[in-house]
Design a protein around this motif. Structure first.
Motif, PDB file in Angstrom:
ATOM      1  N   ILE A  29       0.830  -1.210   0.000  1.00 40.98           N
ATOM      2  CA  ILE A  29       0.000   0.000   0.000  1.00 40.98           C
ATOM      3  C   ILE A  29       0.858   1.251   0.000  1.00 40.98           C
ATOM      4  N   LEU A 174      -0.817  -5.423   1.148  1.00 42.89           N
ATOM      5  CA  LEU A 174      -2.166  -5.319   0.599  1.00 42.89           C
ATOM      6  C   LEU A 174      -2.890  -6.660   0.616  1.00 42.89           C
ATOM      7  N   VAL A 270      -6.125  -1.723   4.306  1.00 44.95           N
ATOM      8  CA  VAL A 270      -6.609  -2.724   3.347  1.00 44.95           C
ATOM      9  C   VAL A 270      -8.080  -2.484   3.025  1.00 44.95           C
ATOM     10  N   MET A 273      -8.339   0.430   0.657  1.00 47.08           N
ATOM     11  CA  MET A 273      -7.842   0.117  -0.671  1.00 47.08           C
ATOM     12  C   MET A 273      -8.801  -0.762  -1.463  1.00 47.08           C
TER      13      MET A 273
END
Length: 309
Positions: A29, A174, A270, A273
């Motif tokens: 990330i 991620l 996470v 995202m």
């Protein structure tokens, strides 16, 4: 040739480097945030830019981006596997004819004349891997620049927390099941990293004073045939600004990509995202926050500088 260059050449020319580096934005990330910040910076400064020099261009993340926007790009890198991967990606994007690929080290830019390029860029800290020649390299990048220079170097204030946080990269994974070897290593070594950790003020004081990550141990490993991480010089914000000014760069702005995100735990990063709307808004806010000069030194890895010639 000094050890920094020899170590860098061996590390970045490992056969799998091109493929691994090309997937970083699918893996970590912090890489997504940093690359998004740089992309926004580049695209907002393209007026009058026709030619670009990308020093330490890697797999072409920004060479290809700028070529897609009509620029003629010189893609310069020390690694043949990275150049090969960049060519493959550039061909897929239909911009192979807009990019000239050159293999070389940033310590030697003598083939390029003064003010050769409208814009000169160098991202993800290849300048920091040229120790003890980092100031000379910045001067050479400024020399070949006609209009705008945008670079990122390793941040000393950003790196100091690493010495007290062996889990720092775990925060930005991620997808734990992505199959990336480094992700698997981070997860497998988490428990041992915590057990073996001990706070060491002397190590912090040494980095704060000298700004250098690595040295004799890396040289010894190299001499044994190993591939250690590059010896890395880390910059203070006022130091980088002063060096750029000394080489004639004006209107300098500093930023610290990742400063905001490093305050957020992995579970929430996470979640952000994986939600397209939240991700877009989050990256926009990170760019705004991380561009504030008061947080520039606390970027995740890099200190970003933009200036004009």
């Amino acid at each position: 040739m000094d050890y920094s260059r020899k170590i860098s050449e061996r590390l970045w020319n490992l056969p799998d480097k091109g493929e691994l580096e090309s997937r970083r934005e699918e893996t970590f990330i912090d890489d997504i945030i940093q690359k998004s910040h740089i992309e926004k910076e580049l695209l907002s400064n393209l007026d009058g830019v026709k030619t670009v020099f990308d020093g330490g261009a890697g797999c072409g993340r920004f060479s290809i981006l700028l070529a897609r926007h009509g620029c003629e790009v010189t893609h310069f890198d020390i690694s043949q596997p990275m150049i090969d991967k960049a060519k493959e990606l550039a061909e897929k994007e239909g911009v192979l004819d807009k990019i000239t690929f050159v293999k070389g080290a940033l310590e030697d830019l003598s083939d390029f004349t003064d003010k050769s390029f409208d814009m000169v860029i160098s991202f993800d800290a290849p300048i920091s891997y040229t120790y003890p020649n980092q100031e000379k390299v910045i001067g050479e990048l400024a020399r070949i620049c006609r209009k705008q220079i945008i670079i990122s170097v390793s941040s000393r204030l950003g790196y100091l927390p690493y010495l007290s946080n062996p889990l720092q990269k775990n925060q930005f994974i991620l997808d734990e099941n992505c199959g990336d070897p480094f992700v698997e290593w981070c997860i497998a070594n988490r428990e041992n990293a915590v057990k073996s950790f001990g706070f060491n003020k002397n190590n912090l004081a040494e980095l704060w004073k000298k700004g250098l990550m690595g040295g004799e141990e890396e040289i010894a490993e190299y001499e044994k045939g190993g591939t250690p991480w590059c010896i890395t010089y880390t910059f203070m914000p006022d130091e980088l600004e002063a060096i750029l000014m000394r080489f004639g760069v004006k209107n300098i702005r500093l930023a610290g990509p990742g400063a905001y995100a490093r305050t957020i735990p992995n579970e929430l990063l996470v979640k952000i995202m994986k939600n397209p709307n939240q991700r877009s808004e989050f990256l926009e806010f990170c760019y705004q926050y991380d561009s504030n000069p008061y947080v520039c030194g606390m970027g995740k890895d890099n200190l970003l500088a933009k200036g004009e010639m």
